[in-house]
Motif scaffolding. Sequence first.
Motif, short mmCIF file in Angstrom:
data_model
loop_
_atom_site.label_atom_id
_atom_site.label_comp_id
_atom_site.label_asym_id
_atom_site.label_seq_id
_atom_site.Cartn_x
_atom_site.Cartn_y
_atom_site.Cartn_z
N THR A 118 0.67 -1.27 0.16
CA THR A 118 -0.18 0.08 0.16
C THR A 118 0.88 1.07 0.09
O THR A 118 0.89 2.20 0.98
CB THR A 118 -0.97 -0.04 1.22
OG1 THR A 118 -0.13 -0.05 2.50
CG2 THR A 118 -1.95 -1.00 1.16
N ASP A 119 1.72 1.23 -0.91
CA ASP A 119 2.79 2.35 -1.10
C ASP A 119 3.32 2.28 -2.59
O ASP A 119 3.52 1.55 -3.16
CB ASP A 119 3.90 2.14 -0.14
CG ASP A 119 4.49 3.60 0.00
OD1 ASP A 119 4.40 4.27 1.12
OD2 ASP A 119 5.55 3.90 -0.85
N SER A 120 3.27 3.60 -3.19
CA SER A 120 3.74 3.70 -4.52
C SER A 120 5.00 3.17 -5.03
O SER A 120 5.42 2.66 -5.82
CB SER A 120 3.42 5.03 -5.07
OG SER A 120 4.20 5.98 -4.40
N HIS A 121 5.88 3.10 -3.47
CA HIS A 121 7.34 2.62 -3.97
C HIS A 121 7.52 1.16 -3.77
O HIS A 121 8.83 0.65 -3.61
CB HIS A 121 8.48 3.45 -3.25
CG HIS A 121 8.46 4.82 -3.74
ND1 HIS A 121 7.84 6.06 -3.28
CD2 HIS A 121 8.88 5.23 -5.07
CE1 HIS A 121 7.89 6.95 -4.05
NE2 HIS A 121 8.44 6.66 -5.07
N GLY A 384 6.00 21.86 -1.78
CA GLY A 384 5.20 21.83 -0.40
C GLY A 384 5.61 20.43 -0.01
O GLY A 384 5.17 20.37 1.47
N ARG A 385 6.20 19.24 -0.29
CA ARG A 385 5.95 18.17 0.18
C ARG A 385 7.04 18.07 1.28
O ARG A 385 6.96 17.25 2.33
CB ARG A 385 6.35 16.93 -0.82
CG ARG A 385 6.57 15.41 -0.40
CD ARG A 385 6.97 14.78 -1.47
NE ARG A 385 7.46 13.31 -1.18
CZ ARG A 385 6.69 12.26 -1.02
NH1 ARG A 385 5.49 12.30 -1.32
NH2 ARG A 385 7.51 11.33 -0.61
N SER A 386 8.18 18.88 1.28
CA SER A 386 9.03 18.79 2.45
C SER A 386 8.54 19.49 3.53
O SER A 386 8.82 19.32 4.71
CB SER A 386 10.28 19.85 1.77
OG SER A 386 9.65 21.15 1.84
N SER A 538 1.78 9.07 -5.12
CA SER A 538 1.63 8.29 -4.08
C SER A 538 0.33 7.38 -4.43
O SER A 538 -0.41 7.60 -5.06
CB SER A 538 1.46 8.90 -2.86
OG SER A 538 0.23 9.08 -2.66
N SER A 539 0.33 6.35 -3.59
CA SER A 539 -0.88 5.43 -3.32
C SER A 539 -2.04 5.98 -2.52
O SER A 539 -2.84 5.06 -2.44
CB SER A 539 -0.45 3.98 -3.18
OG SER A 539 -0.10 3.94 -1.72
N ARG A 540 -1.81 6.90 -1.75
CA ARG A 540 -2.78 7.25 -0.65
C ARG A 540 -3.89 7.36 -1.13
O ARG A 540 -4.49 8.39 -1.99
CB ARG A 540 -2.23 8.57 0.03
CG ARG A 540 -2.31 9.81 -0.80
CD ARG A 540 -1.72 10.90 0.09
NE ARG A 540 -0.26 10.83 0.06
CZ ARG A 540 0.60 11.74 -0.09
NH1 ARG A 540 0.15 12.96 -0.04
NH2 ARG A 540 2.18 11.38 -0.20
N GLU A 541 -5.10 6.27 -0.72
CA GLU A 541 -6.13 6.33 -0.91
C GLU A 541 -6.91 7.52 -0.35
O GLU A 541 -8.17 7.77 -0.87
CB GLU A 541 -6.99 4.95 -0.69
CG GLU A 541 -6.94 4.48 0.65
CD GLU A 541 -7.46 3.24 0.91
OE1 GLU A 541 -7.80 2.47 -0.06
OE2 GLU A 541 -7.23 2.55 2.02
#
Length: 654
Positions: A118-121, A384-386, A538-541
């Motif tokens: 459950t993670d894109s990596h 902004g991710r940082s 990302s995979s975040r649903e």
Amino acid sequence: MGKNIVEKIFSSHLSYGDLKPGNPVGLSIDEVYTQDATGTMTWLQFEAMSAGRVKVPLAVSYVDHNMIQSNSMNPDDHVFLQTAAAKFGAFFSKPGNGICHQVNLERFARPGWTGLGTDSHTPTNGGMGMIAIGVGGLDAATVMAGSSFEITMPSVVLVNLTGKLQRPYVSAMDIILELLRRLTVKGGVGKIFEYGGEGVKDLTVTERATITNMGAELGATTSVFPSDDNTRLFLKAQKRESDWTEIIADDDAEYADAIEIDLDKLEPLVAQPHSPDAVVPAGELAGKKVDQVCIGSCTNSSYQAMRTVASLLKGRKVADRVNLHINPGSKQVYEMIARDGSLADMISAGARMLESSCGPCIGMGGSPATGHVSVRTYNRNFRGRSGNREAFVFLASPLSAAIFAVRGEMMDPREAGMGATVFDKPSEYLIDENLIIRPLENPEAVKIVKGPNIKDVPVKEPIKDEIRAEVLLKLGDNITTDDIMPAGSAVLPFRSNIPAISDYVFYNIDDTFSSRARKAKDAGGGIIIGAENYGQGSSREHAALAPMYLGIQAVIARSFARIHRSNLINFGILPLIFDNPDDYGKIGQGDVLKIRDIKRSFEGAQRFEVEDLNNNETVICVSNFNEREKDIISSGGLLSYASRICSLKEKDQT
Ligand code: MIC
Ligand code: SF4
């Protein structure tokens, strides 16, 4: 006709379908793993399916993202995950054991296996010759409950590596940055990259994993390397040689396309803000001042990467202007660098050592200051991710980053005049699995513990025949899931609480979005307009689940990223594509759209008439749902669909 590696692994796991690109195929899955930030929802959903114990051969629940314990929320999630793993039959990797992908590669991944995470990596495991795919939590839960994993068969592209890397200054990170430079963040959509050629032999398993990890940034379904003698030696050093099998492509294997990278000619590269594909030679940025350097993440935190960095830092000091953060990828790596002295060299140089976790990569600490330049060995530098939208994040290899940290500015690392050592791969890793809790034999007495921040998963009602809703936001190309559902230390702790996290949907783009959406919900809901590659990253649903909670009915775009499209379907939101991409220009933010005859359009040619009531224009949108996807959307999402299928199965058995 011979087979490539992808065809070999897919055909040995095929439960239905035909392996032609574009066809839906069902695969049996050997391993499913979760991480904490997506895992709480996954395990809540698994619990809601009442499926008993996990039905896959191996399930592992990791904790690596939400590590800052500044109040009760994150530690409560950890306790929930540990008790859920015990109850449902998963291994539990405790906080401190490391980043899921690095630990999985060390201790669980196997050549020839299929895995979901459950993670894109999750494709990191492709470095081991495994087909490993990132998915949303609900897809993972359904597979753990016993379903096959359905995927549209991607086309397989050969990446032929010729020559030899000019070590130590050119590394695996530069190979994947070169591919990003050539193909861009949408160049891999619908594809699997299979690596081959002479150059493969020159790469260790962890270097291969750097490349397959960041294949996610190409939008690829996954990437895979052969399993060869290097793979065997890695597994032997991890004391699990018996997990090895050889997997190589047949000589006459065919591919949809082929790309060649001549490693002899490759130079050190850097991705510039704010996209991993904005790649230029490091030398072009010579003289650019650097304020922060972060070394680690699931892309570059192996023992080999850490030792190389330490060899450069040994006897040197971090520049006055630079803050250097290092997060080794796992307990194994951390303990090994502690024992061999590398850790002392890092500390002595002035590094701020962080625990083995995602850390600054996902804005969990280590945010750069306003206007500052941060060079990271990570995989994403979206704005902004940082944690600071006004910072400038660049991506580079561990050795380049270490050189910049010492010099305080960027340069062509080959011209720095600093020696670094190239290490032989270790013949033995240090194995101590005391932070991996095995599944319980008798879980009956286990009580799943849920803290007050853990709320039920919201469920959507089945789709209506007509949607009449306002366009709440109109966006451009390559919108990331970080744009839709930001991460960072303020938001991540709400991952188990959808009502609370919904306040942050599109927060960094438009902080009025969630209140406008809540108002629109009562009037029929909202629609979002995107352009190309909507939902990359990302995979975040949560980037689908929270908009669904806010009443979003449809997203209309020119194209979608794979995992996000599945997540939208899984939560009952219609992902529609402009039949004529130019029609994107005909719809404005604030317009009210009417989509009629939805059920009939589903069953027919999947063409939807979308009427803009503000300008009386009608545009045609299409969908390309397969039968299962149609059923899922009509049921109101995968949770309702899966519960319906489970109850039908139960009826059949009585
Ligand atoms: C990321 O790198 O964006 C994450 C955080 O690991 C995500 C998962 C998440 O949002 O929890 C990913 O890559 O899928
Ligand atoms: Fe963690 Fe960053 Fe890797 Fe995502 S990309 S799993 S946040 S280290």
